[in-house]
Enzyme design. Sequence first.
Site, PDB file in Angstrom:
ATOM      1  N   ASN A   1      58.654 -10.390 -18.855  1.00 33.70           N
ATOM      2  CA  ASN A   1      57.336 -10.978 -19.025  1.00 33.70           C
ATOM      3  C   ASN A   1      57.388 -12.458 -18.666  1.00 33.70           C
ATOM      4  O   ASN A   1      58.131 -13.204 -19.307  1.00 33.70           O
ATOM      5  CB  ASN A   1      56.884 -10.811 -20.481  1.00 33.70           C
ATOM      6  CG  ASN A   1      55.442 -11.204 -20.686  1.00 33.70           C
ATOM      7  OD1 ASN A   1      54.731 -11.494 -19.739  1.00 33.70           O
ATOM      8  ND2 ASN A   1      55.015 -11.238 -21.947  1.00 33.70           N
TER       9      ASN A   1
ATOM     10  N   ASP B   1      65.015 -18.368 -17.858  1.00 30.99           N
ATOM     11  CA  ASP B   1      64.407 -17.507 -18.882  1.00 30.99           C
ATOM     12  C   ASP B   1      65.419 -16.433 -19.311  1.00 30.99           C
ATOM     13  O   ASP B   1      65.052 -15.267 -19.530  1.00 30.99           O
ATOM     14  CB  ASP B   1      63.095 -16.873 -18.415  1.00 30.99           C
ATOM     15  CG  ASP B   1      62.296 -16.253 -19.570  1.00 30.99           C
ATOM     16  OD1 ASP B   1      62.696 -16.418 -20.745  1.00 30.99           O
ATOM     17  OD2 ASP B   1      61.284 -15.598 -19.292  1.00 30.99           O
TER      18      ASP B   1
ATOM     19  N   HIS C   1      57.843 -20.205 -16.412  1.00 31.78           N
ATOM     20  CA  HIS C   1      57.951 -19.018 -15.537  1.00 31.78           C
ATOM     21  C   HIS C   1      56.699 -18.631 -14.759  1.00 31.78           C
ATOM     22  O   HIS C   1      56.099 -17.594 -14.993  1.00 31.78           O
ATOM     23  CB  HIS C   1      58.471 -17.812 -16.320  1.00 31.78           C
ATOM     24  CG  HIS C   1      57.884 -17.599 -17.702  1.00 31.78           C
ATOM     25  ND1 HIS C   1      56.527 -17.557 -17.946  1.00 31.78           N
ATOM     26  CD2 HIS C   1      58.490 -17.411 -18.905  1.00 31.78           C
ATOM     27  CE1 HIS C   1      56.327 -17.355 -19.232  1.00 31.78           C
ATOM     28  NE2 HIS C   1      57.507 -17.268 -19.837  1.00 31.78           N
TER      29      HIS C   1
ATOM     30  N   LEU D   1      68.672 -18.245 -26.877  1.00 31.72           N
ATOM     31  CA  LEU D   1      70.032 -18.091 -27.411  1.00 31.72           C
ATOM     32  C   LEU D   1      70.049 -17.209 -28.654  1.00 31.72           C
ATOM     33  O   LEU D   1      71.113 -16.846 -29.145  1.00 31.72           O
ATOM     34  CB  LEU D   1      70.636 -19.464 -27.711  1.00 31.72           C
ATOM     35  CG  LEU D   1      70.818 -20.364 -26.474  1.00 31.72           C
ATOM     36  CD1 LEU D   1      71.439 -21.704 -26.867  1.00 31.72           C
ATOM     37  CD2 LEU D   1      71.675 -19.681 -25.421  1.00 31.72           C
ATOM     38  N   ARG D   2      68.859 -16.850 -29.152  1.00 36.05           N
ATOM     39  CA  ARG D   2      68.693 -15.812 -30.186  1.00 36.05           C
ATOM     40  C   ARG D   2      69.245 -16.171 -31.560  1.00 36.05           C
ATOM     41  O   ARG D   2      69.126 -15.366 -32.487  1.00 36.05           O
ATOM     42  CB  ARG D   2      69.332 -14.489 -29.747  1.00 36.05           C
ATOM     43  CG  ARG D   2      68.869 -13.972 -28.393  1.00 36.05           C
ATOM     44  CD  ARG D   2      67.416 -13.607 -28.404  1.00 36.05           C
ATOM     45  NE  ARG D   2      67.030 -12.868 -27.199  1.00 36.05           N
ATOM     46  CZ  ARG D   2      65.800 -12.853 -26.709  1.00 36.05           C
ATOM     47  NH1 ARG D   2      64.838 -13.519 -27.318  1.00 36.05           N
ATOM     48  NH2 ARG D   2      65.513 -12.175 -25.628  1.00 36.05           N
TER      49      ARG D   2
ATOM     50  N   HIS E   1      64.920 -23.275 -19.769  1.00 33.65           N
ATOM     51  CA  HIS E   1      64.312 -22.133 -20.463  1.00 33.65           C
ATOM     52  C   HIS E   1      65.324 -21.023 -20.690  1.00 33.65           C
ATOM     53  O   HIS E   1      65.661 -20.278 -19.773  1.00 33.65           O
ATOM     54  CB  HIS E   1      63.154 -21.614 -19.595  1.00 33.65           C
ATOM     55  CG  HIS E   1      62.253 -20.642 -20.288  1.00 33.65           C
ATOM     56  ND1 HIS E   1      60.904 -20.577 -20.024  1.00 33.65           N
ATOM     57  CD2 HIS E   1      62.485 -19.692 -21.223  1.00 33.65           C
ATOM     58  CE1 HIS E   1      60.356 -19.631 -20.763  1.00 33.65           C
ATOM     59  NE2 HIS E   1      61.301 -19.065 -21.497  1.00 33.65           N
TER      60      HIS E   1
END
Lengths: 434, 336
Positions: free
Chosen positions: A281, A308, A235, A66-67, A63
Amino acid sequence: MTGTLLISGGRIIDPGQKLDKTGSLLIAEGKISWLGDDTPPPADCDVLDARGLVVCPGFIDLHCHLRQPGFEEKETIASGSLAAARGGFTTICCMPNTRPPLDGQAGIDYVKSTAASEAVVRVLPIGCISKGRQGEGLAEMAEMAEAGAVAFSDDGSPVISSRLMLQTMEYSLAFGRPIIDHCEDTELAGGGQMNEGIIATRLGLAGVPAAAEENIVARDIGLAEFTGARLHIAHVSTRGSVEIIRRAREKGVRVTAEVTPHHLTLTEEEVIGYNTNAKVNPPLRTEKDIEALISGLREGVIDAIATDHAPHTENDKLCEFALAPFGISGFETALGSLMSLVHSGKLELNLLIARLTGGPAGVIGSKLGTLAIGAPADITILDPNREWVVDTAEFASKGRNTPLDGRELTGRVMATISGGRLVHQGKEMKVTAR
Amino acid sequence: MMRAAQQEKIPTSTREADTLSAGQAWRHKHVLDLDDFAPQEIELVLETTDAMKEILSRPIKKVPTLRGKTVVTLFYEPSTRTRSSFELAAKNLSADVVNLSAPVSSVTKGECLVDTLSTLEALGAEIVVMRHPHSGAPYIAARNTRASIINGGDGWHAHPTQALLDLYTIREHKGDFKGLKVVIIGDIKHSRVARSNIWGLTKMGATVTLCAPFTLLPAGLDEPQGQFPGVTFKPDLETALEGADVVMALRLQMERQQSGLLPSIREYTRLYQLNESRLALAKPDAIVLHPGPVNEDIEISSAVAHGPKSVINEQVTNGVAVRMALLYLLAGGGQR
């Protein structure tokens, strides 16, 4: 380099093979070719001295964000993969909440081809569940699976519609890839900024109750039991979620789960002072939740530790708490944070390594995460006792958003080898010719 | 770099503040909340307020103390009362006052609070009074400017000048805080006034009883304490009011009904309105406070709001004096 590398004299730990002994390991042609405590066969090779260090399979992260495409100011596949290498990760699964989202074969191909030319570690894309990540119609998951998507998720957002989740699970039976849900009842979370409790009360911030996560964990498990699909819970952050997953596993539901290093080591108190770098989150919770998450990890109710990794720019986070985006840049501090659990006696080193290697590999049905002869030479070398101070200015990631800046950690990744290539080499690590 | 300082933690421990010895000088660069005030520092503000109140009783209510200093009021939320109270306070001390309003709609990403602060600093603002709809905004501001920040109310979090004027008003009537029973009634969950008063009152030795429907009570008050002062919770108003020395009714925002936290204003009024028969359960010399503006005959009956026990108008007058005291102390008046 000759292409042949001997890692000599380290403590070799491979939980999958129940291996924990001092010895050496030889890499040739990108694969593990020999492992033992005698002098290895070839005479002509480079040598990496690993005495006093731990040598284990490269970490696998289920998880990360990498945008790229779309948010390259936060991270790129290249910068993210470098950060992963620094953190000891040799395989990373990237979430599809990019711009545009990875909701079709073209997106999966784009990530794979960009990674092939720019990434220093293996990048495995995760495809969207819904078209455009809109939570309405199904994305072309079968074709994405063929193109190499290892799992499906609308991560960043939950799948709100129960009907869509049911259809997703039924549809996924044909190709068997896990469906990953970011479990958040957004109506209950109601714009919450941090864990609901006395700290949120003190700070006057809207709280996210544990029930917001647990409701959807329970719903998804119910649907997984009904359909027989493979469900993976992203998560996990609350004690109640661990309990719900434990009961489902006892019943034989095909559900796996992951937990992040920050949910295992940090509490809601990090937010005091309105630290936007601790805004994440699901939110950081309490000591009681941490205890339950560690138990879950020990029992195997939680299969994997996943970062994450969610990089943001400094400006993204330099604002009012309620306006800051959620997320922690996690690759480069993951091991150092997690080692605190080993040093405090809450987790054995071998178990920690298992949850970073074989555990996540199992979730996506991968054969990676082992030091077996013939396996790809994905190897992490770490010093469990090295003390260092987190300095985000030195991060390879573009995201310096972590509450750990300036914190002293014990335990550090010293070198990372991906497919036989030395992709991260700590200053103290020397390669010599033999 | 200025920005690099953003994530430095503001000291939040109250212990350090609580152990300051009496007579120690003012040490606050900002007034963000009362959680980091020692009782002696609150006392210093109240004593300074006495002096300011004397100035306000003069025919010419103006002293040159802050001449040549610039005070900016930066309000991201509409307010007439608090803003004019600060403006008058600053003008009574001869400061130059600049009023800036940022429309609520501009509080979005891209309208950077930090940039606004550096502009104000470049313009020579020495003290910035800030009101903001988001909790914690003044902390972000304080970490990124050389100016002094006074929190004029941030989200649900804090309203320290309101709490100080409440403390001052209570002190005028009761003399001492030790052993006082203060009851706060209403929407505690969303109230910055309640939070700052809980800090201030408990630090000064009063006990605080909260009374609210469960949906308007913040989470975690029953958790082990340490991060927030201990308070008593009584869901029943009659029980809560028994033996009270001070009763504070909070303004009820009408949107609480729309968001489903209350079935109706009617039922709220029936169960939680401070009226004369209920007030009779408090001590005979009890006083009634309200931070204003009052919704008459909703959270408080007209008879009580305008009755002999009400000190609501005194609160408004004292507000100017308290804010003068804080401006004076922040501008260096506390260095003895």
